[in-house]
Design a protein around this motif. Structure first.
Motif, PDB file in Angstrom:
ATOM      1  N   GLU A   1       0.827  -1.201   0.000  1.00  0.00           N
ATOM      2  CA  GLU A   1       0.000   0.000   0.000  1.00  0.00           C
ATOM      3  C   GLU A   1       0.866   1.258   0.000  1.00  0.00           C
ATOM      4  N   GLY A   2       2.000   1.206   0.722  1.00  0.00           N
ATOM      5  CA  GLY A   2       2.909   2.348   0.743  1.00  0.00           C
ATOM      6  C   GLY A   2       3.516   2.610  -0.627  1.00  0.00           C
ATOM      7  N   VAL A   3       3.894   1.566  -1.332  1.00  0.00           N
ATOM      8  CA  VAL A   3       4.449   1.713  -2.683  1.00  0.00           C
ATOM      9  C   VAL A   3       3.406   2.271  -3.634  1.00  0.00           C
ATOM     10  N   MET A   4       2.185   1.772  -3.537  1.00  0.00           N
ATOM     11  CA  MET A   4       1.105   2.251  -4.398  1.00  0.00           C
ATOM     12  C   MET A   4       0.817   3.729  -4.136  1.00  0.00           C
ATOM     13  N   LEU A   5       0.841   4.121  -2.852  1.00  0.00           N
ATOM     14  CA  LEU A   5       0.614   5.519  -2.506  1.00  0.00           C
ATOM     15  C   LEU A   5       1.717   6.407  -3.052  1.00  0.00           C
ATOM     16  N   PHE A   6       2.969   5.946  -2.932  1.00  0.00           N
ATOM     17  CA  PHE A   6       4.091   6.712  -3.467  1.00  0.00           C
ATOM     18  C   PHE A   6       3.982   6.873  -4.979  1.00  0.00           C
ATOM     19  N   LEU A   7       3.646   5.793  -5.671  1.00  0.00           N
ATOM     20  CA  LEU A   7       3.492   5.859  -7.122  1.00  0.00           C
ATOM     21  C   LEU A   7       2.359   6.793  -7.509  1.00  0.00           C
ATOM     22  N   PHE A   8       1.269   6.741  -6.756  1.00  0.00           N
ATOM     23  CA  PHE A   8       0.131   7.617  -7.051  1.00  0.00           C
ATOM     24  C   PHE A   8       0.517   9.081  -6.884  1.00  0.00           C
ATOM     25  N   LEU A   9       1.227   9.406  -5.801  1.00  0.00           N
ATOM     26  CA  LEU A   9       1.662  10.789  -5.587  1.00  0.00           C
ATOM     27  C   LEU A   9       2.643  11.229  -6.670  1.00  0.00           C
ATOM     28  N   ALA A  10       3.579  10.343  -7.051  1.00  0.00           N
ATOM     29  CA  ALA A  10       4.538  10.673  -8.112  1.00  0.00           C
ATOM     30  C   ALA A  10       3.823  10.918  -9.435  1.00  0.00           C
ATOM     31  N   VAL A  11       2.826  10.096  -9.726  1.00  0.00           N
ATOM     32  CA  VAL A  11       2.059  10.256 -10.962  1.00  0.00           C
ATOM     33  C   VAL A  11       1.314  11.582 -10.959  1.00  0.00           C
ATOM     34  N   MET A  12       0.702  11.940  -9.835  1.00  0.00           N
ATOM     35  CA  MET A  12      -0.056  13.187  -9.746  1.00  0.00           C
ATOM     36  C   MET A  12       0.856  14.401  -9.891  1.00  0.00           C
ATOM     37  N   VAL A  13       2.012  14.364  -9.223  1.00  0.00           N
ATOM     38  CA  VAL A  13       2.953  15.489  -9.320  1.00  0.00           C
ATOM     39  C   VAL A  13       3.462  15.637 -10.745  1.00  0.00           C
ATOM     40  N   GLN A  14       3.848  14.524 -11.348  1.00  0.00           N
ATOM     41  CA  GLN A  14       4.350  14.553 -12.729  1.00  0.00           C
ATOM     42  C   GLN A  14       3.294  15.063 -13.695  1.00  0.00           C
ATOM     43  N   PHE A  15       2.043  14.611 -13.515  1.00  0.00           N
ATOM     44  CA  PHE A  15       0.967  14.994 -14.424  1.00  0.00           C
ATOM     45  C   PHE A  15       0.641  16.480 -14.310  1.00  0.00           C
ATOM     46  N   PHE A  16       0.404  16.959 -13.094  1.00  0.00           N
ATOM     47  CA  PHE A  16       0.010  18.355 -12.927  1.00  0.00           C
ATOM     48  C   PHE A  16       1.155  19.312 -13.251  1.00  0.00           C
ATOM     49  N   THR A  17       2.400  18.916 -12.981  1.00  0.00           N
ATOM     50  CA  THR A  17       3.537  19.757 -13.349  1.00  0.00           C
ATOM     51  C   THR A  17       3.618  19.927 -14.864  1.00  0.00           C
ATOM     52  N   GLY A  18       3.489  18.803 -15.584  1.00  0.00           N
ATOM     53  CA  GLY A  18       3.554  18.877 -17.037  1.00  0.00           C
ATOM     54  C   GLY A  18       2.404  19.648 -17.647  1.00  0.00           C
ATOM     55  N   VAL A  19       1.190  19.415 -17.149  1.00  0.00           N
ATOM     56  CA  VAL A  19       0.021  20.108 -17.699  1.00  0.00           C
ATOM     57  C   VAL A  19       0.082  21.607 -17.402  1.00  0.00           C
ATOM     58  N   LEU A  20       0.498  21.967 -16.193  1.00  0.00           N
ATOM     59  CA  LEU A  20       0.594  23.387 -15.847  1.00  0.00           C
ATOM     60  C   LEU A  20       1.669  24.094 -16.673  1.00  0.00           C
ATOM     61  N   ALA A  21       2.822  23.437 -16.856  1.00  0.00           N
ATOM     62  CA  ALA A  21       3.900  24.044 -17.637  1.00  0.00           C
ATOM     63  C   ALA A  21       3.482  24.219 -19.098  1.00  0.00           C
ATOM     64  N   SER A  22       2.904  23.178 -19.683  1.00  0.00           N
ATOM     65  CA  SER A  22       2.462  23.273 -21.074  1.00  0.00           C
ATOM     66  C   SER A  22       1.293  24.246 -21.205  1.00  0.00           C
ATOM     67  N   GLY A  23       0.381  24.205 -20.228  1.00  0.00           N
ATOM     68  CA  GLY A  23      -0.737  25.145 -20.254  1.00  0.00           C
ATOM     69  C   GLY A  23      -0.280  26.589 -20.147  1.00  0.00           C
ATOM     70  N   PHE A  24       0.782  26.832 -19.375  1.00  0.00           N
ATOM     71  CA  PHE A  24       1.331  28.184 -19.256  1.00  0.00           C
ATOM     72  C   PHE A  24       1.827  28.683 -20.614  1.00  0.00           C
ATOM     73  N   ILE A  25       2.488  27.808 -21.376  1.00  0.00           N
ATOM     74  CA  ILE A  25       2.975  28.186 -22.710  1.00  0.00           C
ATOM     75  C   ILE A  25       1.804  28.541 -23.626  1.00  0.00           C
ATOM     76  N   VAL A  26       0.748  27.745 -23.570  1.00  0.00           N
ATOM     77  CA  VAL A  26      -0.420  28.002 -24.417  1.00  0.00           C
ATOM     78  C   VAL A  26      -1.088  29.316 -24.025  1.00  0.00           C
ATOM     79  N   VAL A  27      -1.218  29.583 -22.734  1.00  0.00           N
ATOM     80  CA  VAL A  27      -1.877  30.809 -22.267  1.00  0.00           C
ATOM     81  C   VAL A  27      -1.085  32.044 -22.674  1.00  0.00           C
ATOM     82  N   VAL A  28       0.234  32.008 -22.498  1.00  0.00           N
ATOM     83  CA  VAL A  28       1.067  33.156 -22.884  1.00  0.00           C
ATOM     84  C   VAL A  28       0.961  33.427 -24.381  1.00  0.00           C
ATOM     85  N   SER A  29       0.990  32.384 -25.189  1.00  0.00           N
ATOM     86  CA  SER A  29       0.864  32.547 -26.639  1.00  0.00           C
ATOM     87  C   SER A  29      -0.516  33.070 -27.011  1.00  0.00           C
TER      88      SER A  29
END
Length: 318
Positions: A3-31
């Protein structure tokens, strides 16, 4: 422990996903803001916004797969739409390739007639390069949907199946067609990046031997070279992970596939951040956004701090 490994993977996935979407979304918004303000978009901004948009969609596809590996959604949602995933992945590679070619044409100095011709016309070619990328990706996706659908379906179904050690045999010819669509943009990208690095190295050497050359200029060249090398590393990692998945390189079950998808998503997120840090306009807007957020936070904290004593005073008075 599991359960601890699954929780860690879930948190890593969420951080990776929202970081990428926010960074790419920032580029789209500025343009988009520049387009609304000036009623036109620079070729580089158009290319960056298209790349960022495709990257957001690809990040969502990766996120869907990662949730499937965590048993939060059905993996059939991904397998049934594998043709679209192949399309958006190849489009992403082509757009990243043309971004490398654009930087090479604008920054590098190579005394060759074709390069000089490209340097003069690259800005006008950007819309056609984007349309050509969409066309090539569409043709490849159609071919896959009609003739090579068994490649991705066998691969991804085997990864998600309970018995991950039983793999179907994949036709070598069909697999070659699949990988060729990924290799062609990679070769173009590598040539452009190597030419750009060579040109920057020559320029840095000339400035080193030049009397009175500013150290800040040399540092800026070194910084640009590091960004380009990181761009190359992330691009090549993207390519290799997709190839390993298509050739069933992660054949030891879900764990290796989970790690591969996590690294794949991290590469996408990091590249969007590199694009922001390597572009002066995007970097400046990012700094302004961070300062604005800090000011809003400080103002909110100040209002709260002023309101608390007032409430305490009225309560004491009562």
């Amino acid at each position: 422990m599991l359960e601890g490994v699954m929780l860690f993977l879930f948190l890593a996935v969420m951080v990776q996903f929202f970081t990428g979407v926010l960074a790419s979304g920032f580029i789209v918004v500025v343009s988009a803001i520049d387009l609304i303000t000036h009623r036109k978009m620079a070729p580089l901004d158009l290319l960056l916004s298209c790349l960022a948009t495709s990257r957001i969609i690809l990040q969502m596809c990766v996120f869907l797969v990662q949730l499937s590996l965590l048993y939060l959604v059905k993996y059939s949602l991904f397998v049934d739409n594998i043709t679209f995933v192949l399309f958006i992945n190849e489009l992403n590679l082509w757009l990243a390739t043309w971004l490398g070619v654009f930087y090479c044409a604008k920054i590098a100095t190579i005394p060759h007639p074709f390069f000089l011709w490209l340097k003069m016309r690259i800005s006008r070619l950007v819309p056609w390069l984007i349309l050509g990328s969409v066309f090539c990706s569409t043709i490849t996706a159609i071919i896959h949907s009609r003739e090579t659908t068994t490649i991705p379906k066998q691969t991804f179904t085997s990864f998600f199946s309970k018995n991950a050690t039983q793999f179907g045999q994949i036709n070598a010819t069909l697999l070659s067609v699949f990988i060729l669509g990924l290799t062609l943009p990679l070769l173009i990208f590598i040539v452009a990046i190597l030419l750009l690095i060579s040109s920057l190295c020559n320029h840095s050497w000339q400035m080193k031997t030049m009397v009175g050359a500013r150290e800040s200029n040399r540092y800026s060249i070194i910084s640009a070279m590091l960004s380009i090398l990181l761009f190359l590393f992330l691009y090549f990692s993207h390519y290799m992970i997709v190839v390993l998945m298509s050739t069933q390189g992660f054949q030891f079950g879900r764990a290796s596939f989970q790690v591969g998808m996590l690294v794949f998503g991290i590469c996408l997120s990091l590249h969007s951040i590199v694009l922001i840090l390597g572009n002066p306009k995007l970097k400046q807007n990012a700094k302004m956004f961070i300062v604005h957020c800090k000011c809003c936070h400080c103002e909110k904290a100040w209002i709260i701090s002023r309101a608390v004593p007032a409430t305490h005073h009225s309560a004491t008075k009562t």
